[in-house]
Design a protein around this motif. Sequence first.
Motif, short mmCIF file in Angstrom:
data_model
loop_
_atom_site.label_atom_id
_atom_site.label_comp_id
_atom_site.label_asym_id
_atom_site.label_seq_id
_atom_site.Cartn_x
_atom_site.Cartn_y
_atom_site.Cartn_z
N VAL A 251 -21.42 4.05 23.96
CA VAL A 251 -22.22 5.25 23.68
C VAL A 251 -22.89 5.09 22.32
CG1 VAL A 251 -22.24 7.77 23.59
CG2 VAL A 251 -20.51 6.58 24.96
N SER A 252 -24.21 5.08 22.30
CA SER A 252 -24.95 4.88 21.04
C SER A 252 -25.58 6.19 20.57
CB SER A 252 -26.04 3.82 21.24
OG SER A 252 -26.94 4.19 22.27
N ASN A 253 -25.99 6.20 19.31
CA ASN A 253 -26.58 7.37 18.65
C ASN A 253 -25.57 8.52 18.53
OD1 ASN A 253 -29.05 6.18 18.21
ND2 ASN A 253 -30.04 7.12 19.98
N VAL A 254 -24.29 8.19 18.42
CA VAL A 254 -23.27 9.25 18.37
C VAL A 254 -23.33 10.05 17.08
CG1 VAL A 254 -21.69 8.12 19.95
CG2 VAL A 254 -21.54 7.62 17.50
N GLY A 255 -24.02 9.55 16.06
CA GLY A 255 -24.12 10.31 14.82
C GLY A 255 -24.74 11.69 15.00
N ILE A 256 -25.61 11.85 16.01
CA ILE A 256 -26.23 13.14 16.28
C ILE A 256 -25.16 14.20 16.56
CG2 ILE A 256 -27.65 14.42 17.95
CD1 ILE A 256 -29.38 11.96 18.21
N ILE A 257 -24.06 13.79 17.17
CA ILE A 257 -23.01 14.74 17.53
C ILE A 257 -22.42 15.39 16.28
CG2 ILE A 257 -20.75 14.95 18.66
CD1 ILE A 257 -21.59 12.56 20.42
N SER A 258 -22.47 14.70 15.15
CA SER A 258 -21.91 15.26 13.91
C SER A 258 -22.73 16.43 13.39
CB SER A 258 -21.81 14.18 12.84
OG SER A 258 -23.10 13.78 12.38
N ARG A 259 -23.89 16.69 13.97
CA ARG A 259 -24.67 17.86 13.56
C ARG A 259 -23.90 19.15 13.83
NH1 ARG A 259 -29.43 19.08 16.40
NH2 ARG A 259 -29.47 20.78 14.89
N GLY A 260 -23.08 19.16 14.90
CA GLY A 260 -22.42 20.41 15.27
C GLY A 260 -20.94 20.30 15.54
N TYR A 261 -20.38 19.08 15.49
CA TYR A 261 -18.96 18.88 15.78
C TYR A 261 -18.29 18.25 14.58
CZ TYR A 261 -20.20 19.91 20.62
OH TYR A 261 -20.66 20.52 21.77
N GLY A 262 -17.62 19.06 13.78
CA GLY A 262 -17.01 18.58 12.56
C GLY A 262 -15.87 17.62 12.83
N ASP A 263 -15.95 16.44 12.18
CA ASP A 263 -14.87 15.45 12.22
C ASP A 263 -14.46 15.12 13.66
OD1 ASP A 263 -13.32 13.72 10.80
OD2 ASP A 263 -11.74 15.16 10.30
N PHE A 264 -15.42 14.97 14.56
CA PHE A 264 -15.10 14.80 15.97
C PHE A 264 -14.40 13.48 16.26
CE2 PHE A 264 -19.21 12.71 15.75
CZ PHE A 264 -19.14 11.70 16.68
N ILE A 265 -14.63 12.48 15.42
CA ILE A 265 -13.95 11.20 15.62
C ILE A 265 -12.44 11.36 15.40
CG2 ILE A 265 -13.63 8.89 14.66
CD1 ILE A 265 -16.07 9.10 16.43
N THR A 266 -12.07 12.06 14.33
CA THR A 266 -10.65 12.31 14.08
C THR A 266 -10.04 13.14 15.20
OG1 THR A 266 -10.96 12.23 11.68
CG2 THR A 266 -9.01 13.39 12.48
N LYS A 267 -10.77 14.12 15.70
CA LYS A 267 -10.25 14.96 16.77
C LYS A 267 -10.05 14.16 18.06
CE LYS A 267 -12.25 19.12 14.76
NZ LYS A 267 -13.34 20.12 14.82
N LEU A 268 -10.95 13.25 18.35
CA LEU A 268 -10.76 12.39 19.52
C LEU A 268 -9.48 11.57 19.38
CD1 LEU A 268 -14.39 11.06 20.15
CD2 LEU A 268 -13.08 12.59 21.64
N ARG A 269 -9.24 11.07 18.17
CA ARG A 269 -8.01 10.31 17.94
C ARG A 269 -6.78 11.20 18.11
NH1 ARG A 269 -10.98 7.39 13.38
NH2 ARG A 269 -11.43 5.34 14.26
N GLN A 270 -6.86 12.44 17.60
CA GLN A 270 -5.73 13.36 17.71
C GLN A 270 -5.38 13.66 19.17
OE1 GLN A 270 -7.29 16.62 15.41
NE2 GLN A 270 -6.29 15.97 13.52
N LEU A 271 -6.39 13.59 20.04
CA LEU A 271 -6.19 13.90 21.46
C LEU A 271 -5.89 12.66 22.30
CD1 LEU A 271 -9.01 16.59 21.91
CD2 LEU A 271 -6.56 16.97 21.55
N GLY A 272 -5.75 11.52 21.64
CA GLY A 272 -5.34 10.32 22.35
C GLY A 272 -6.45 9.53 23.01
N ALA A 273 -7.70 9.78 22.65
CA ALA A 273 -8.81 9.02 23.24
C ALA A 273 -8.72 7.55 22.83
CB ALA A 273 -10.15 9.61 22.81
N ASP A 274 -9.10 6.68 23.74
CA ASP A 274 -9.06 5.24 23.52
C ASP A 274 -10.48 4.76 23.25
OD1 ASP A 274 -8.68 2.52 23.49
OD2 ASP A 274 -7.91 2.37 25.55
#
Length: 457
Positions: free
Chosen positions: A428-451
């Motif tokens: 999935v490319s251009n994921v930086g756009i998601i940070s416009r409205g989803y704070g710290d979403f990378i950390t949250k994905l890790r907290q939820l066990g995403a691989d």
Amino acid sequence: MNTVANDARAAGARVGLSGDTITINGGSPLTGRIEVKGAKNLVTKAMVAALLGESPSELRDVPDISDVRVVKGLLEVHGVKVEHNVSEGILLLDPAGVESAHMTDIDAHAGSSRIPILFCGPLLHRLGEAFIPDLGGCRIGDRPIDYHLEVLGSFGAVIEKLPTGIRMTAPDGLTGTKISLPYPSVGATEQVLLTAVRAKGKTELSGAAIEPEIMDLINIMQKMGAIISVDTDRVIRIEGVDKLQGYTHRALFDRNEAASWASAALATGGDVFVGGAQQAEMLTFLNIFRKVGGAFEIHDDGIRFYHPGGELKPVVVETDVHPGFMTDWQQPLVVALTKANGVSIVHETVYEQRFGFVDALVKMGANIQLHSECLGGHPCRFGQRNFLHSAVISGPTELHGADIEVPDLRGGFSHLIAALTAQGTSRVSNVGIISRGYGDFITKLRQLGADFVIEGE
């Protein structure tokens, strides 16, 4: 590189992404707890409102998102002193040194954001002039600023269109007016509020948007000393005052982010507790979530969303202004609907081009057809204009991994959900756009066990 890609890369860098592409190994449920902070659609407007005060303001529960950083930069180039405690989610805003900003500085900080248009009313009150560059924003349909300009002109602003943007002046100050919106636009309602509170005399706005974020902005302005009443027939009346003070306020939670994680839990067969989410503002979403077959538990400190097992059921959904089903909710939900047993219909009535994100889902194996007709409900304003604004989702289908590119904020998060749901690996490319409205979403994905792996790390 196109503008969207540039914005994504810059946004990703601001929130700690070393690259703007992530590789996701899907097929596992999301489980765990994450926290949501203040609403993107409220916090950025509350920051602008601080311009109107004659003393400092304090805003709490501020998310660490790139849109907040954009507005912070715009405020600073206008002389506002901003202190942002990111870890505590607190913003201190002191407008004592407000001054005119150079066009190049505004343009550099605004990027593709549309927020500069909302600076105009406060700056006209403070300085007697304002300038905005060409505006961007997510490419999801017609979002013209012409009506914003008409609104400002009705208050007495003199508007000059230049090759580089728009300059406004208010040689005689701004005066209250009577405005009727042809559609309950959130942006136009915010424009009126931010302009009318210090205009001379009274302003009457009919056909106003009454979203929870609008009501929370009104709460902030009342704390500042504004006089604003809201009638049951979407009429807002504002009595202008000579001066306003700063405010102290805890922002309303982000119901769009909460609904997105809820849809992710449902689509992946998971169990996610969204801390900070509240029932009242999500009433309409919760009803649809339950109809699809999702389950939830309401707690004092948040809402647990989970897949209870069994088949998901198809639904017919129409997006609408509040208190209807939000347009920002449909994109993540569509991914979950690919798992429902039967035919679902989503009729988009707010933004006419919001289904651009489904191309990637079809590429991943979803059975989604787009139509220009108003399907599943009442005719809307896009019905005779040949826009593909109704989606028919047939399921259940199994998604498979693919290379996909994020098109916009909500569509981008939907692509993440699809990749998490899919069997196999997705890039999935251009994921930086998601940070416009989803704070710290990378950390949250890790907290939820995403691989997943971030390219470049």
